[in-house]
Every structure is written in structure tokens, then in C-alpha cells.
Design an enzyme around this catalytic site. Sequence first.
Site, mmCIF file in Angstrom:
data_model
loop_
_atom_site.group_PDB
_atom_site.id
_atom_site.type_symbol
_atom_site.label_atom_id
_atom_site.label_comp_id
_atom_site.label_asym_id
_atom_site.label_seq_id
_atom_site.Cartn_x
_atom_site.Cartn_y
_atom_site.Cartn_z
ATOM 1 N N CYS A 1 39.952 -39.047 14.145
ATOM 2 C CA CYS A 1 41.378 -39.502 14.479
ATOM 3 C C CYS A 1 41.373 -41.013 14.989
ATOM 4 C CB CYS A 1 42.119 -38.589 15.555
ATOM 5 S SG CYS A 1 41.383 -38.571 17.220
ATOM 6 N N CYS B 1 44.088 -34.369 17.506
ATOM 7 C CA CYS B 1 42.667 -34.560 16.839
ATOM 8 C C CYS B 1 42.628 -33.600 15.817
ATOM 9 C CB CYS B 1 41.492 -34.832 17.715
ATOM 10 S SG CYS B 1 40.031 -35.023 16.874
ATOM 11 N N LYS C 1 10.233 -5.465 12.552
ATOM 12 C CA LYS C 1 11.771 -5.865 12.980
ATOM 13 C C LYS C 1 12.671 -6.306 11.885
ATOM 14 C CE LYS C 1 14.657 -7.496 16.652
ATOM 15 N NZ LYS C 1 15.587 -7.967 15.822
ATOM 16 N N TYR D 1 20.219 -17.868 23.933
ATOM 17 C CA TYR D 1 21.099 -16.768 24.338
ATOM 18 C C TYR D 1 20.148 -16.001 25.184
ATOM 19 C CZ TYR D 1 23.456 -12.335 23.427
ATOM 20 O OH TYR D 1 24.108 -11.147 23.824
ATOM 21 N N ASP E 1 17.996 -17.316 19.648
ATOM 22 C CA ASP E 1 17.385 -16.262 20.341
ATOM 23 C C ASP E 1 17.205 -16.826 22.012
ATOM 24 O OD1 ASP E 1 18.044 -14.603 18.637
ATOM 25 O OD2 ASP E 1 16.003 -14.098 17.942
ATOM 26 N N LYS F 1 7.464 0.819 20.424
ATOM 27 C CA LYS F 1 8.109 1.939 21.425
ATOM 28 C C LYS F 1 7.122 2.959 21.647
ATOM 29 C CE LYS F 1 11.679 2.200 17.676
ATOM 30 N NZ LYS F 1 12.371 3.084 16.595
ATOM 31 N N GLU G 1 18.507 0.249 9.812
ATOM 32 C CA GLU G 1 18.767 -1.184 9.627
ATOM 33 C C GLU G 1 19.008 -1.300 8.020
ATOM 34 O OE1 GLU G 1 18.946 -5.008 11.940
ATOM 35 O OE2 GLU G 1 18.517 -2.912 12.436
ATOM 36 N N CYS H 1 36.422 -41.973 17.560
ATOM 37 C CA CYS H 1 36.494 -40.486 16.970
ATOM 38 C C CYS H 1 36.431 -40.431 15.384
ATOM 39 C CB CYS H 1 37.556 -39.573 17.459
ATOM 40 S SG CYS H 1 37.735 -38.035 16.534
#
Length: 770
Positions: free
Chosen positions: A430, A452, A126, A48, A45, A309, A184, A427
Site C-alpha cells: 500500500c 492495506c 512413521k 511447535y 516441528d 512402542k 495412516e 509497504c
Amino acid sequence: MTDAEAHELPDLTLDEARAQAQSLTEQILEARDAYYGRDTLIVDDATYDEWMHRLEAIERLHPELQGQDSPTLTVGAAESSLFAPVEHAERMLSLDNVFSDEEFLAWAARVERDAGRPVHYLCELKIDGLALSLRYEHGRLTSAATRGDGRVGEDVTDNVRRIRGIPHVLEGEGHPDLVEVRGEVFFTVADFESLNAYQEAMGDRLFANPRNAASGSLRQKTEGKNERQLQAVHERLSRLRLTVHGIGAWPNPPVATQSEVYGLLRSWGLPTSPYFRVAESAQGADDFIRHYGEHRHAVEHEIDGIVVKVDELALHDELGATSRAPRWAIAYKYPPEQVNTKLLDIVVSVGRTGRATPFAVMEPARVAGSVVRQATLHNQDVVKAKGVLIGDTVVLRKAGDVIPEVLGPVVELRDGTEREFVMPELCPECGSRLAPAKEGDIDLRCPNARSCPAQVRGRVEHIGSRGALDIEGLGEVSAAALTQPVRPETPPLVTEAGLFDLRAQDLFGIDVVVRDAETGLPRLLDDGTPDTRSPFRRQRKAPLPGREATASRPDPRHDPDGPFDGDDDFILSAVATELLANLEAAKTKELWRFLVALNIRHVGPVAARALAQWFGSVSAIRAASRDDLASVEGVGGIIADSLLDWFEVDWHREIVERWEAAGARLATPGHPGPGASVAEGGVLEGITVVATGSLEGFSREGAQEAIIKAGGKAASSVSKKTDFVAAGPGAGSKLAKAEELGVRIIDAAQFRILVEQGPSALDALAPDAG
């Protein structure tokens, strides 16, 4: 956003800002697509929110960069092809977040300042579940839909009718003609554990956490499933629960407060939470937040915070909402939990872009409701900065209760057997030599982009995602099966160029180890063994003599009928048949989706739509000069350079050529060429229209397509050259710009007249209608 980031913004050039906004938009949309579309959580979160704050700041500095489909103006995910679309009678908003007492009290102070008086606060848990909207007409349940993009969701009515506790007919009397109830859907902790036990007994995959299990269970299709599969679907649905927490459409509710709404909903037989409380002050609400922060596991379901709220409904209208969230409500997110566990190893995974990322492999640890075995360490510098050694006891937390994060070692528990991690030179997929993409880069990348296996797998999965071609069945398991199978030795796809050439025989006899969506590492079962599957199991048309017919083979490596040799007695499974059918259908998807699917750096949905609208075909884009590309509104120099670089690569061009040869439509039908309108001579020829906000009856893409189809130019920003601005709820800065410039503003109903009949039809309306 930090103060440092805020100070950096004024120094950004327009091209730099555009590139950052594009990159942030892609990251945010990818995270949303994973969360809402694939029930996968790929970012915490806090990260984001940082992305969103940064994008908002850039768009405030450069309003012209705020496209109609900017994440700052939208919620949820794009429309899905999995379920029929349902338009909500009232927008289904998201919530803004705060993460500290200081942030919460500052939000409450703004609310009371804007309200002009003290307010009461309804506080509730929540629930970590899936948002749902129930539509009742004259007291009868007529539809149930997921949030979707806030305006249009997915029709899950049939599945919702199987959830216990949701009334098909409301109790009592005096129900409104129409009411939308929001809530929810979730699993209790006990039911989640019971469900996983059932999954294990049936030989099916276990769920990582209750939220993913709830979303995955509600968003199941029943078509094409056999009796055992239907039983599993119904079992999962029967264990789901719903708690309602609000209303959407409801003309003139006969109550004055949110808490009274809950009482009325409860009297109708709808399940409401027993844990809510009305606080008389912000401090009282903060006390509620603190209490459940200390007792979050004392309730029967997972919670990740508290929703607060304003209780007075009259203030909801006064305080209003942004395009994404109400100003009268906030979500307080609790800090993540943390535990100690053993760091067994550090392994390196390669992703879609070739980035080599170290991941911690740990002894299984249960944290924040799920078992964690792996966590990203980002790059070798982060490993050094955290000071962790292989063999350490480490502190593990789940950031935002979602993404596992290793915080550091417990140094006092070291016994001398620990060893330092060394970043590999080659890598792991590959064998190519890892190197920075450019001088000064911290990250190392695999340069073998063409073949790859890990990069091809990531690109194929991206092609099937909602933001690209939205191909149902082309997800993480099938992408891995097509590119990195355990058997056969040669995968069906060496590059994505062959995707649309796949045939039935290419899908027989594939075993694959399922890869984790975030890490790309093999996903492990509880016993530590890799999760190996055969996603395209073959089935026999008729049973062999003396042997019962089976719909599928539990392990094709021990198939009693022997290896597939082209025998006509075998047919594809339903999963494989559906994938081939969906690939065929995808060949006629919109051009912008193909542009996103090509995996061109910086070309996400925003730039792809602009390019598709202007040029009309991949061939026209390929033939364009840098100046031609950069001059397209919403593209610019950085994306233009990226396009030119992409088409310089021979195997990139091979993708385009093979897709076209296989029948993929890489052009917009009827488009007359670069810079021209699709419908030359249409009712909007020569007219520039900006559509902004939520226009009833039109999706974001639908509004743009309607303008183009009518021969007009669908612009993404308002200027003196703009003829009309079609504005709906959430129009924001574009509406203000139109008012400032004196551009004619129309609503959704007028917009429909404009695109169907042209400007003269609007001029003929009565003055008060225009």
C-alpha cells in the site's frame, strides 16, 4: 524448552504469564487449525514443540491459567462443519516426539524404570500421512473417521470405501462385536507423482507434498460436483493407501503383544507395514532408528521418523497416558534434509498484523519430497546474521521436513555479482512507511491496518478459519479474491466491515493470483508463472444459440460472452452460491467466535469464551471498564487494555456496526447481562462447575455451554468457590486441585444429570454413585 527459558519463568508476573500463555495458545491453535483444517503446514516441528514446552512450563507454574481447552490437554483440531462428527469409541491420542538418540534413550530409560523391568520395543516407520480410525462391528466396516480433536473426528466413511485395500468385511472368523483399527492414509511417492501429472493434465493445481495430497484427497465432499470433478475425486481416492498400526476400542484382545496384534489384523485382511521389527532392548531400537535414518528413501512412501512402542500390551495400561499422548510410545523425528540452490531475490511480504517479512525467492529445488521456491528470512537482522546476498548459492533445508529454511550461503561459490539486501522503507502492498510498532522492536510493520490489502486479506482469511467463524469456502483463495483481485480494480472488500454485505453481483468477474498461506507472496506454478484463478466463475442459465452451455469459463478475461453487465441470463457458480449461503449461516454463530473473528490482539478462543460467557454481547464488552474486563476469570489486565485500545479505533467500531446492521448476532440470546448466568433461575443457579478432561458425550465447548444453559458458572480453574468438578480422562492438575480442596468430583454420567436436573438429583443417588 531451553534452560534459559526455564530460568526465566519464575520471574514472570501472573499477568505476563497469562499473556504469554494466551499468545502461545493462539499460535499453537493456529498451527493446528492450518495442519488439520486447511492441510497447510505453517510451522516446523521443532518450533511447535518449543511452543508446547513453554506453555506446559507456564501452566505448571500457574495451574490456574490452564483452561479446559488448553493445547496441552488436547490433540488435533476443533470440530469441523465440513463433515458430520463421529465420536471415537476410544480416544485417539497423538505421540510425543524426540529428536536425538540421547532423548530417545532417556525416554526408554524412564519407561523401563516405570515398568520395573526391561521391555521389548516394536519399531515401525512413521508414515507422513493422515491418521484414520476404522470402526468394525461384527466384522463389517461401519464408519471411518479422522482424528479430529482425539474424541470426535470427521465422518469420511464414503470416501474411505473407495480406497483400495481397505476391506468392507473382515476376513476370517471370530471378530469382536466392536473394534476400532487405527492407521495412516498416504500416497506412495510414485502415486503422488502420478497424481500430480493427472492434476496437471486436467488443468488443476499441483500438490506440494504427499501428506497434503493425502489429507486433501480424503477430506473431499462430492455434493455439488459435476461429472469431471467427481472423476477427479474418485481418481485421487483410488490412489490412496492405508497402513494400520494399532487398535483403539477392543475389549479383551486375545493377544499379549503389539506385534501379535499386527499378525491378527493381517489375518483379517487389513494392510499392515512390512517394515516393523521387535527389538529386545532400547539399543536395538536405536539401531533400527539409525538404519532407516540412512535409508529413508528406500521405501515406497515418505517417512519423517520412527515410532517406537512398548510391545507388551499389559504394560500399556500400567504406563498409562497423558491427556494427549501415551507414555508407552514415542515418535523419533529425523532431522530435515538440505540441498543447495540459487537465491534469486529477497522480497518483502506483509501479513495480517502488518508485519513486514523478507522472503527468499530461489531457483526451484526439490527437498524432502517437494519443490521449494520460497522461504522466510524473518526480518532484516536475520538476513544480516545469516550473511546471505542476493545471487548467492545457499544451503536450503526443510525444518521438520515441513518449513523451508535458508541456513546460509556457500561463500566459496561467490563470483562478485552478488548484492546486499536492503529492507524497503515503504509497504510493498500500500506504500505506507514501514516502522517498528514500538521503540526497540526489530520487526517493521505497515501502520495502514485499516486498508492495506495484505492485512485485510489476512484478517478475512482468519475470519473464515475454524478457530473463528469456521466459514466453509472463505479460505486463502476466496479471501485474496475478495481483497486483492487482479480485476476488478476496486476489490469487493476494502475492509472486513463489508463481509456480511456481499451480494451475488459483487462476486462476478473476479480474477486473483493465489497467495501462499505462509508467505503471502504469489504462488507460482512449475513454469514460474503466477497461479491465477477465477474462483467465482459465472455460468449461463441456458446456452446462447449455436453455442454449448458451459458450467464455467476457463479464463474470464477472454470470455466469449463479454463482460458481466447484470444480464439475468447469468447465475452464480456453485462455489460462489455456497460462500454466500455460508456467510448467511455464520451470522448466528456463537458470540465467542465473533470475538475471535474481530482480530483483537490477545483475544483468542480462551479469552473469547470467558468474555462471551460473562458479558453476553459485544455492546456490553464495549461499555465495560478496564477493571470490569480485567476481573473476568481468564482475561486480566493485558487483554483488558487490548480490548479498550481496539474499541478506540473508529474503523474497528465500524466493523461491529456494519456486521450488526447486516444481521450478524453479536450477542448470546437470552443472556441477562454482565456477570449473570444465561439461564437465570436454572437448575444450576448460583453453582460453579469446572469441567476438565474428556467428558463422554460433550465437546469442550459443549460442556461449558451446558453449564451456562443450566444457569451455572462454567469456571476454568478450581478454587474454594467451586461446587463441582466434572472430570474425565486427562483431567490433570485440576483433578488434583479438587481432591486437595475437597471439592466434589463427578464423572461424565453424573455431569449430565447435574446439568439436566440439578444438584438435588445427584444427592438423591445412592452413595456409591456419587
